[in-house]
Scaffold this active site. Structure first.
Site, PDB file in Angstrom:
ATOM      1  N   HIS A   1       0.821  -1.215   0.000  1.00  0.00           N
ATOM      2  CA  HIS A   1       0.000   0.000   0.000  1.00  0.00           C
ATOM      3  C   HIS A   1       0.855   1.266   0.000  1.00  0.00           C
ATOM      4  O   HIS A   1       0.321   2.373  -0.194  1.00  0.00           O
ATOM      5  CB  HIS A   1      -0.936   0.009   1.213  1.00  0.00           C
ATOM      6  CG  HIS A   1      -2.328   0.439   0.885  1.00  0.00           C
ATOM      7  ND1 HIS A   1      -2.603   1.551   0.121  1.00  0.00           N
ATOM      8  CD2 HIS A   1      -3.542  -0.093   1.226  1.00  0.00           C
ATOM      9  CE1 HIS A   1      -3.913   1.683   0.002  1.00  0.00           C
ATOM     10  NE2 HIS A   1      -4.514   0.697   0.657  1.00  0.00           N
ATOM     11  N   ARG A   2       2.163   1.133   0.191  1.00  0.00           N
ATOM     12  CA  ARG A   2       3.022   2.311   0.113  1.00  0.00           C
ATOM     13  C   ARG A   2       3.252   2.760  -1.320  1.00  0.00           C
ATOM     14  O   ARG A   2       3.494   3.947  -1.568  1.00  0.00           O
ATOM     15  CB  ARG A   2       4.380   2.015   0.759  1.00  0.00           C
ATOM     16  CG  ARG A   2       4.332   1.720   2.251  1.00  0.00           C
ATOM     17  CD  ARG A   2       5.678   1.262   2.765  1.00  0.00           C
ATOM     18  NE  ARG A   2       6.120   0.015   2.117  1.00  0.00           N
ATOM     19  CZ  ARG A   2       7.277  -0.585   2.379  1.00  0.00           C
ATOM     20  NH1 ARG A   2       8.116  -0.054   3.256  1.00  0.00           N
ATOM     21  NH2 ARG A   2       7.598  -1.706   1.767  1.00  0.00           N
TER      22      ARG A   2
END
Length: 442
Positions: A413-414
């Site tokens: 998700h980064r």
């Protein structure tokens, strides 16, 4: 006069510090040629045949099969020089006069043809190694001393070994290491753990260790365990999934294989999905990246080196198809077939198991529909594929039986948000349902 040279376990690359002896390929008394493989070892990456840089007569081997040795530890000694020729005689011993190639890995040698193993008669061997040094004998593990432990640091081959000892309340100062200069190896710690487990426990005391069979996490399985744990610690992952109608994809595969003719390599479902992945990554390059945590930067990678999960007797491995973005479906399929066979036989090299940028995991071969894949650190995403099975499906407004597959995408998700991940997965599903879409992207 012959000279006895010591060959040490070389640096096998990829930051590896130790290896386990799987199988000796020579015995004491054998005549070896320069660059002839003498031992097969298993690292955390792959099985490797280690060639000897000297030609001559093997005078000693160090370590039994199953023992772990650190890089730089003695592997064997070889008597080289003219006495080797007189002891063995014939063309097979000619290489004994060479000084050695210095090569350490198969495939990087001088190209000298291998010679067949030949045992030298004991009297010939004795003459060959009649040098002005004491005979070299294989190192044997030292007995465990009993005196009180001394203060100060203890030489241990790796932090993993130190942690293993700590988990079992083992005092390293009471061990005598079998490695160079008393270095404590994993085998020393495991041997002490086994001895402690086998020791009788006085009544009414009971062992604090849980009962049951213990399987050491070492070699490939240990490396996989460490990598998966690191992935869970460092990567904030999320998973999305979708069901897709794979009927048209299976029809296209059948048509391609039918047109190829008898005897031609068949196009696999995995190869088709891999080709779809490369097209999807071209549209969503955020998922073909890695995160530099120290610099706090996302590094988007220009090439797609596509890994695919393969289950072997030695554990889960992920061979890598290099430059998959520049390959056709047939080329990807041929490389997957080659790497799969190498994985099955344990012949994958460390280079073939590293450097991936995205992984495809077809767990449908195990008869399951879905999963939440764990990202192959340090990559940013993994696509999981379940089994393709007939299911009720609304097709063109009517209920029909279609070939349905579940696709799961786990992503970091980064590197992107859910919209990007969802767009990638939807494009993959659309290509599965309508393979003609892929033609518009090439």
């Amino acid at each position: 006069m012959a000279q006895v040279l010591e060959f040490k376990l070389p640096d096998l690359g990829e930051g590896l510090t130790e290896a386990e002896i799987v199988r000796w390929l020579v015995e004491v008394g054998d005549v070896v040629a320069i660059d002839q493989p003498v031992v097969e070892v298993e690292t955390a990456k792959a099985m490797v045949e280690v060639p000897c840089p000297y030609g001559g007569v093997v005078t000693a081997r160090f370590g039994d099969e199953g023992a772990e040795l650190p890089v730089g530890a003695p592997l064997l000694t070889v008597a080289v020089g003219s006495p080797v020729e007189s002891a063995g005689g014939g063309a097979d011993a000619d290489s004994g006069t060479d000084s050695g190639s210095g090569n350490v890995l198969v495939g990087y040698g001088t190209g000298a043809p291998p010679v067949r193993r030949r045992r030298v008669r004991p009297e010939g061997l004795k003459a060959a190694v009649a040098v002005s040094v004491a005979p070299v004998e294989a190192a044997a593990p030292a007995p465990t001393p009993e005196p009180a432990p001394a203060l100060g640091p203890v030489a241990v081959v790796s932090p993993l070994v130190r942690r293993l000892a700590r988990q079992h309340d083992l005092d390293l100062r009471r061990l005598a290491g079998s490695g160079p200069d008393g270095l404590i190896l994993r085998a020393d710690v495991e041997s002490a753990i086994r001895s402690a487990a086998e020791a009788p426990v006085p009544e009414p005391a009971a062992s604090s260790s849980p009962a049951g069979e213990r399987v050491a996490l070492r070699g490939v399985r240990g490396a996989v365990a460490d990598k998966l744990s690191r992935s869970r610690r460092e990567i904030p992952d999320a998973t999305c999934w979708v069901d897709a109608d794979a009927t048209e994809l299976m029809a296209v595969r059948a048509a391609m294989n039918g047109a190829a003719g008898a005897g031609a390599p068949k196009v696999s479902v995995l190869a088709l999905l891999a080709r779809i992945c490369t097209a999807a990554l071209a549209r969503y390059p955020e998922l073909n990246s890695t995160v530099d945590q120290e610099a706090r930067e996302i590094v988007r990678l220009p090439q797609v080196h596509l890994g695919f999960a393969a289950q072997t007797d030695r554990g889960l491995v992920v061979p890598v198809v290099r430059d998959a973005h520049a390959r056709t479906t047939e080329s990807i399929g041929a490389e997957i077939a080659r790497l799969t066979e190498a994985a099955r036989t344990g012949a994958l090299t460390p280079a073939e198991l590293t450097g991936g940028t995205f992984t495809l995991n077809n767990y449908g071969v195990f008869g399951v529909d879905g999963s939440t894949p764990i990202i192959n650190h340090p990559e940013a995403a993994m696509l999981g594929v379940g089994r393709i099975v007939p299911k009720p499906w609304v097709h063109e407004g009517e209920l029909a039986v279609r070939q349905v597959v579940q696709l799961s995408l786990t992503f970091d998700h980064r590197v992107c948000d859910g919209g990007t991940a969802g767009g990638f997965l939807r494009y993959v599903a659309d290509c599965v349902e309508q393979p003609a879409l892929l033609l518009r992207s090439v």
